[in-house]
Each structure stands twice: as structure tokens, then as C-alpha cells.
Design an enzyme around this catalytic site. Structure first.
Site, PDB file in Angstrom:
ATOM      1  N   HIS A  15       0.821  -1.203   0.000  1.00 45.10           N
ATOM      2  CA  HIS A  15       0.000   0.000   0.000  1.00 45.10           C
ATOM      3  C   HIS A  15       0.859   1.259   0.000  1.00 45.10           C
ATOM      4  O   HIS A  15       0.441   2.307  -0.494  1.00 45.10           O
ATOM      5  CB  HIS A  15      -0.937  -0.015   1.208  1.00 45.10           C
ATOM      6  CG  HIS A  15      -2.160  -0.841   0.990  1.00 45.10           C
ATOM      7  ND1 HIS A  15      -2.778  -1.565   1.972  1.00 45.10           N
ATOM      8  CD2 HIS A  15      -2.883  -1.062  -0.129  1.00 45.10           C
ATOM      9  CE1 HIS A  15      -3.835  -2.184   1.475  1.00 45.10           C
ATOM     10  NE2 HIS A  15      -3.914  -1.895   0.203  1.00 45.10           N
ATOM     11  N   ARG A  32      -9.741  -7.937 -12.486  1.00 46.47           N
ATOM     12  CA  ARG A  32      -9.350  -9.232 -11.935  1.00 46.47           C
ATOM     13  C   ARG A  32     -10.189  -9.550 -10.690  1.00 46.47           C
ATOM     14  O   ARG A  32      -9.827  -9.186  -9.580  1.00 46.47           O
ATOM     15  CB  ARG A  32      -7.861  -9.224 -11.592  1.00 46.47           C
ATOM     16  CG  ARG A  32      -6.947  -8.965 -12.788  1.00 46.47           C
ATOM     17  CD  ARG A  32      -5.487  -8.938 -12.345  1.00 46.47           C
ATOM     18  NE  ARG A  32      -4.568  -8.799 -13.460  1.00 46.47           N
ATOM     19  CZ  ARG A  32      -4.074  -7.648 -13.884  1.00 46.47           C
ATOM     20  NH1 ARG A  32      -4.443  -6.512 -13.291  1.00 46.47           N
ATOM     21  NH2 ARG A  32      -3.223  -7.607 -14.898  1.00 46.47           N
ATOM     22  N   ARG A  88     -13.259 -10.398 -15.440  1.00 50.21           N
ATOM     23  CA  ARG A  88     -12.841 -11.795 -15.582  1.00 50.21           C
ATOM     24  C   ARG A  88     -13.324 -12.590 -14.375  1.00 50.21           C
ATOM     25  O   ARG A  88     -13.163 -12.170 -13.240  1.00 50.21           O
ATOM     26  CB  ARG A  88     -11.319 -11.876 -15.673  1.00 50.21           C
ATOM     27  CG  ARG A  88     -10.789 -13.300 -15.843  1.00 50.21           C
ATOM     28  CD  ARG A  88      -9.286 -13.313 -16.030  1.00 50.21           C
ATOM     29  NE  ARG A  88      -8.558 -12.909 -14.831  1.00 50.21           N
ATOM     30  CZ  ARG A  88      -7.247 -12.682 -14.798  1.00 50.21           C
ATOM     31  NH1 ARG A  88      -6.525 -12.802 -15.895  1.00 50.21           N
ATOM     32  NH2 ARG A  88      -6.657 -12.335 -13.676  1.00 50.21           N
ATOM     33  N   GLU A 102      -5.143 -18.061 -23.579  1.00 48.76           N
ATOM     34  CA  GLU A 102      -3.925 -18.095 -22.766  1.00 48.76           C
ATOM     35  C   GLU A 102      -3.082 -19.342 -23.013  1.00 48.76           C
ATOM     36  O   GLU A 102      -1.974 -19.446 -22.478  1.00 48.76           O
ATOM     37  CB  GLU A 102      -4.295 -18.053 -21.277  1.00 48.76           C
ATOM     38  CG  GLU A 102      -5.039 -16.801 -20.879  1.00 48.76           C
ATOM     39  CD  GLU A 102      -5.571 -16.901 -19.462  1.00 48.76           C
ATOM     40  OE1 GLU A 102      -4.884 -16.432 -18.538  1.00 48.76           O
ATOM     41  OE2 GLU A 102      -6.673 -17.451 -19.281  1.00 48.76           O
ATOM     42  N   ASN A 156       0.805 -13.089 -20.974  1.00 49.31           N
ATOM     43  CA  ASN A 156       1.710 -13.587 -19.933  1.00 49.31           C
ATOM     44  C   ASN A 156       1.686 -15.117 -19.894  1.00 49.31           C
ATOM     45  O   ASN A 156       2.725 -15.774 -19.972  1.00 49.31           O
ATOM     46  CB  ASN A 156       1.318 -13.030 -18.567  1.00 49.31           C
ATOM     47  CG  ASN A 156       1.362 -11.509 -18.519  1.00 49.31           C
ATOM     48  OD1 ASN A 156       1.861 -10.877 -19.430  1.00 49.31           O
ATOM     49  ND2 ASN A 156       0.837 -10.937 -17.463  1.00 49.31           N
ATOM     50  N   ASP A 157       0.480 -15.680 -19.766  1.00 45.78           N
ATOM     51  CA  ASP A 157       0.372 -17.140 -19.734  1.00 45.78           C
ATOM     52  C   ASP A 157       0.604 -17.755 -21.105  1.00 45.78           C
ATOM     53  O   ASP A 157       1.185 -18.838 -21.206  1.00 45.78           O
ATOM     54  CB  ASP A 157      -0.997 -17.563 -19.194  1.00 45.78           C
ATOM     55  CG  ASP A 157      -1.001 -17.693 -17.673  1.00 45.78           C
ATOM     56  OD1 ASP A 157       0.059 -18.014 -17.118  1.00 45.78           O
ATOM     57  OD2 ASP A 157      -2.050 -17.476 -17.053  1.00 45.78           O
ATOM     58  N   ARG A 209       6.942 -18.614 -15.503  1.00 39.25           N
ATOM     59  CA  ARG A 209       7.201 -17.179 -15.391  1.00 39.25           C
ATOM     60  C   ARG A 209       7.398 -16.727 -13.948  1.00 39.25           C
ATOM     61  O   ARG A 209       7.744 -15.572 -13.692  1.00 39.25           O
ATOM     62  CB  ARG A 209       6.102 -16.363 -16.071  1.00 39.25           C
ATOM     63  CG  ARG A 209       4.697 -16.526 -15.518  1.00 39.25           C
ATOM     64  CD  ARG A 209       3.717 -15.818 -16.450  1.00 39.25           C
ATOM     65  NE  ARG A 209       2.325 -15.980 -16.072  1.00 39.25           N
ATOM     66  CZ  ARG A 209       1.631 -15.082 -15.368  1.00 39.25           C
ATOM     67  NH1 ARG A 209       2.210 -13.979 -14.970  1.00 39.25           N
ATOM     68  NH2 ARG A 209       0.360 -15.283 -15.073  1.00 39.25           N
ATOM     69  N   CYS A 237      -4.713  -8.343 -23.257  1.00 32.55           N
ATOM     70  CA  CYS A 237      -4.727  -7.782 -21.902  1.00 32.55           C
ATOM     71  C   CYS A 237      -3.490  -8.171 -21.105  1.00 32.55           C
ATOM     72  O   CYS A 237      -3.411  -7.893 -19.914  1.00 32.55           O
ATOM     73  CB  CYS A 237      -5.986  -8.206 -21.141  1.00 32.55           C
ATOM     74  SG  CYS A 237      -6.123  -9.975 -20.856  1.00 32.55           S
TER      75      CYS A 237
END
Length: 549
Positions: free
Chosen positions: A188, A295, A331, A430, A453-454, A464, A501
Site C-alpha cells: 500500500h 481481476r 474476468r 492463454e 503472460n500465460d 514465469r 490484456c
């Protein structure tokens, strides 16, 4: 010259002097109490004061910074009201008959260690929040007020780590940068640095704490480098970089309100990726056209039990209402792999990235999946919703998913609960499997969103999360780019739109290639929206294409 390396969490070049945030070394007393009831009353009274103090901090942050920063202290207030945390303290006082200060300290160690042992960086960062609220309680019990620090204009604040409360206590008119030896990009305090527009570098290591106040330094929030007593060449180079950055930011402001259109007329949507309500102000301030990835799994994390349908509905409603008519793609639950929650009671897996995760959990646990779908569909009447399903790798998985969606719609209709019948349904591409059969999947959905990414991880067979494999990771690998292009062609052949994305969406070295492929939308972190718009508006697709990478 000494060079320290860490993680830059907010870009910018700062030249100033080091000023160390020194805390009082609070000895936590431990003693047996004679009257347990009085000690419990003492704890309850302290708890009320701490919650009241956080409400005041919330109001200050709301007035001086933004809603995103203010929400941090709202969250801390909620953490102070957490039953598990408070019961741990109360039970320790009762059963061990010890003082409240030590009971809080004991609970703090237990809960912060629990969070910091998790694989997910977001959850690890919650350990710092536990320590912050615990220190607040202990300081009140010990009768100690927050420490003032003498600052000069442009000082670079250094510490082992900074809690949000400590960061907010500083004179923000004088602080030019934060540097910490530890810390997390998901903390934070990192969020506060971004909201305050203060360059920050975290995790530079213990060497930082061997330095002294007053040393001249340069902080490069872009590269994560900190130069102590910089030489003339480094100083000149950093000054040039700072001037270029200031000019770039001024130019980017001019792009707000403009279209994402190339010099020869090709248009594309630029959306934002977010994971919580606190990021909504940055979506608006960076002029995103919508939200391409919300997300939802973060609603399930940092808690002890599943969020209820109504809890989820309220969050989805707030996101949709905030964005008004702009597209919001949420998602469905993508838990598993690097994102874990103990109360899911998932079995330990040798390779969780290839295990029970995302849509596989939802299809095997309809008791989790159906409440989320009901909450999403109920919220759909409050804005322009798109629902996206992660980790689809086969036609049978997709058909089973859509059957459950249809069943939930019939259930809502039977109960007279309104929902938007035109809500778009899409899937994330993905896996290589999904990309290769995208021509079969496209007729079943309204859109595709490519999670690079995936997709990169599974195409290159590289974990990763394994930092030892970084040197083998090739995000521009031709196999990945060909799978993306295949997906785009198959989607368009069936009249469906397709976006990206994943992190590659923000890679300006690939922007022109994505435009040539026909990508309809790029969804990136809010701070990348304007730089991407700049790149798009300077691109001419009618020029000679050149040789592909």
C-alpha cells in the site's frame, strides 16, 4: 559512487539528499495481568481509538491526495475489525493472562508471517499492513505519538520499509522520493507513492541502511537505480533523462481526450487493467476508454471465507456505475497457480500452473462459480458489462461454462431479477491449444482477450514465476506472435473482436505489429494508456511494412 538496485514503483528522476526515517525502538513489554477483564477493556478502548484515527487519516488522504490513497486507510480500518485477528488477541489475553501490547505483537507476528509466506506478491504485501495496524495499536497502548521528522525541501526519504501511516505523516511538500531496503511493489505504500506522484524505488537491499543522512543521491524511478555520491558523468546523464521525462509528461497531457487513431486512420481501443476499486481514479485520470480486465479473484483473497453474492454484486455495481456507459470486462475467478487462498482447501500440486486453476476450479465447484455469475448478471443493469472466462483450452470446457451461464440466467428470470440480456461473453486465449482452435471457439463467444503472460509461459514451456529462467524468457518470440495473429484472423473471420490484456499490450516495440495484425483493443495498466496513445497517433501503417521481427 555507490549504485543500489531495486524495483522502481513510480517513474521519475530525483536529485537530492538522503534523509533516514528513524523509528523509536519500542520494547514490547510482556507481563502477567491480574485482572483479565480490565485488560480486555483496555484493548477494546485502544481498538476504538485506532479505528477513529484511521477514519481521520482517510478524510485527510481523501482531501489531500485521492480516493485510491484514502481507501488504504479504510482497508486498515476493516482489518482492525477482522474477527480472526481480534479473536487471536482476545484469546491470548484470556488464556495466557498477558498484557494487551504483547498479545497484539504476538498476533501481528503470526498473521504477518502467514501472509508473507504466500506465493502471491499481493498477499505477501498484506503482511506490512498487519504490522502497520498492530504498531498503531501498540503505540496507543504505550502512550506514544507519531514521530516527527525534520525535512528540507527535496529530501529523499530512506527506510528499511515505510508503512502507509508513516508515509502519510511526512510533509509531502518536501519529500521528493522514497527509497526502501525492503518492500513490495504490491504494498500500500507503493500505491501511495504512485498516488502522491512521488518517485520510489523499493527493495534496494541492506546496504542502504549503512548510509548516512545528508549524502547526495539520484533516484531513478524508471530503472530502479539509486546513485549515491554520483560522479559527474552520471549526474549529467540523469539530468538529461529528467529533462526528457518532464517534456514527455507535458506532451502526454495533451493526448487526453484525443482518439487512438494512426496517421492513416486505423482506430483501436485503449482500455485499463485493474484489480480493485481503489484503482478506478487512475483509470479516469489516464483517460482509458474502458476497463479491459477487472481481476475479480482479488475479491476472494486477503480474507478467511468466500465473498457472498451480495458482496460481489456491490463491488461490480460500483465499477460499472463509475465507468457509466464505458465497457467493463470482468474476468471470472482466476485463482490457483500464483494466486492462492487457503480456505479454498486446494490440494498441494507439484506444478500449480498446470493444475486446478481458473475455469477448472469453477467447473468443478459450481457452489463458487454460480454465485459469482449471479452477482455479475445482476450488476449488468448498472453499466456496459462484458464477462470473460479464463484458461479456456477446449470446446467442451467452453460449452459447459456457457451452459451454466444459461442456467443462471433462467434462474434469475424465474425469480424476476433483472439483468442485461445483451451482456457480451468472451474468453481469454492463454494457451496454445486455445489459439490453435480459436476458429472453433470464435462462433461460441462475442470476443477474445489474449493473455500474453500465460500464453508466452505455456508456448515457451517457461515458468514465469521462476526468476532463474528470466534469461530464457523471450516475450517477442515468433511462436507467440504467430499464435496471436492466428487468433486475430480466426476471430475476425467470424465477426468477433479481439484484444490483448497481457504485458505485451504495453510493449510499444510491438504496437505497430499488433495494429497491422488487426488487434481491436489493448488493455494495459492505466499509466501506459497515454504513452500508447502517443505511439499509435505517430504510427503510419501505409508506410512500407519492413521486415518482421
Amino acid at each position: 559512487m555507490i549504485t543500489l538496485s531495486g524495483k522502481g514503483v513510480y517513474g521519475g528522476i530525483v536529485i537530492g539528499r538522503l534523509c533516514f526515517y528513524k523509528r523509536e525502538n519500542n520494547e514490547i513489554p510482556k507481563y502477567t495481568v491480574k485482572n483479565v477483564e480490565n485488560e480486555l477493556i483496555r484493548f477494546e478502548s485502544t481498538l476504538k481509538k485506532a479505528i477513529s484515527d484511521l477514519k481521520n487519516l482517510y478524510k485527510t488522504a481523501l482531501k489531500e491526495i485521492d480516493k485510491e490513497s484514502a481507501a488504504i486507510f479504510e482497508i486498515h480500518g476493516m482489518m482492525l475489525e477482522d474477527e480472526d485477528f481480534n479473536n487471536e488477541i482476545i484469546d491470548t489475553i484470556k488464556h495466557e493472562r498477558i498484557n494487551a501490547e504483547y498479545a497484539i505483537f504476538s498476533a501481528s507476528v503470526k498473521f504477518s508471517n502467514m501472509f508473507e509466506s504466500m506465493d502471491d506478491s499481493y498477499m505477501q504485501a498484506r503482511g506490512a499492513d498487519i504490522r502497520d495496524i498492530s504498531n498503531r495499536l501498540i503505540s496507543i497502548l504505550l502512550g506514544k505519538s507519531s514521530k516527527d521528522i525534520s525535512l528540507e525541501q527535496g529530501d529523499i526519504i530512506c527506510a528499511d520499509d515505510l508503512t502507509p501511516s508513516e508515509a502519510m505523516s511526512l510533509d509531502r511538500g518536501k519529500v521528493s522520493a522514497f527509497v526502501t531496503s525492503a518492500g513490495s511493489a504490491s504494498s500500500h505504500t507503493a500505491i501511495l507513492a504512485k498516488s502522491m506522484g512521488i518517485p520510489a524505488v523499493i527493495g534496494v537491499g541492506d546496504d542502504l541502511m549503512t548510509l548516512t543522512d545528508g549524502a547526495e543521491a539520484i533516484v531513478d524511478g524508471f530503472s530502479g537505480k539509486v546513485y549515491i555520491s554520483p560522479d559527474a558523468e552520471t549526474s549529467a546523464r540523469m539530468k538529461d533523462k529528467r529533462n526528457a521525462d518532464l517534456q514527455r509528461k507535458a506532451l502526454l497531457e495533451e493526448y487526453k481526450g484525443l482518439e487512438n487513431i494512426t496517421l492513416d486512420g486505423k482506430r483501436i481501443e485503449l482500455f485499463a487493467n485493474i484489480q480493485c476499486l481503489q484503482e478506478l481514479p487512475s483509470v479516469t485520470s489516464n483517460d482509458a476508454g474502458g476497463i479491459g480486465l477487472f481481476r475479480s479473484e482479488f475479491l476472494y483473497m486477503d480474507r478467511k471465507d468466500f465473498p457472498t453474492e451480495d458482496e460481489q454484486y456491490e463491488v461490480y455495481k460500483k465499477v460499472l456505475s463509475h465507468m457509466e456507459s464505458k465497457k467493463v470486462i470482468i474476468r471470472t475467478l482466476d485463482i490457483g497457480a500464483d494466486k492462492q487462498a487457503d480456505y479454498f482447501m486446494l490440494d498441494k500440486e507439484e506444478n500449480p500452473a498446470l493444475g486446478l486453476r481458473a475455469i477448472r476450479i469453477c467447473l468443478t465447484r459450481p457452489d463458487i462459480f454460480r454465485p459469482q455469475l449471479r452477482a455479475l448478471l445482476r450488476a449488468s443493469v448498472h453499466g456496459n458489462l462484458g464477462i470473460m472466462f479464463p484458461m479456456i483450452s477446449s470446446v467442451s470446457e467452453l460449452k459447459k461454462t456457457l451452459t451454466i451461464v444459461d442456467d443462471v440466467k433462467r434462474e434469475l428470470t424465474a425469480k424476476g431479477i433483472p439483468f442485461c440480456t445483451a451482456t457480451e461473453l468472451g474468453i481469454m486465449i492463454e494457451t496454445p491449444a486455445a489459439a490453435i482452435i480459436s476458429d472453433i471457439l470464435a462462433p461460441l463467444v462475442d470476443f477474445f482477450s489474449i493473455g500474453t503472460n500465460d500464453l508466452t509461459q505455456y508456448t515457451l514451456a517457461l515458468d514465469r514465476q521462476n526468476r532463474l529462467l528470466d534469461r530464457f524468457f523471450e516475450p517477442h518470440h515468433e511462436a507467440v506472435l504467430r499464435l496471436i495473429e492466428l487468433t486475430v484472423n480466426n476471430a475476425h473471420a467470424h465477426g468477433k473482436w479481439v484484444g490483448i490484456c497481457g504485458e505485451l499490450g504495453a510493449d510499444v516495440e510491438l504496437t505497430e505489429r499488433f495494429l497491422r495484425m488487426g488487434i481491436d483493443e489493448l488493455s494495459v495498466s492505466p499509466s501506459f494508456i497515454l504513452p500508447l496513445r502517443d505511439k499509435i497517433r505517430k504510427t503510419n501503417l501505409q508506410k512500407e511494412k519492413g521486415i518482421r521481427k
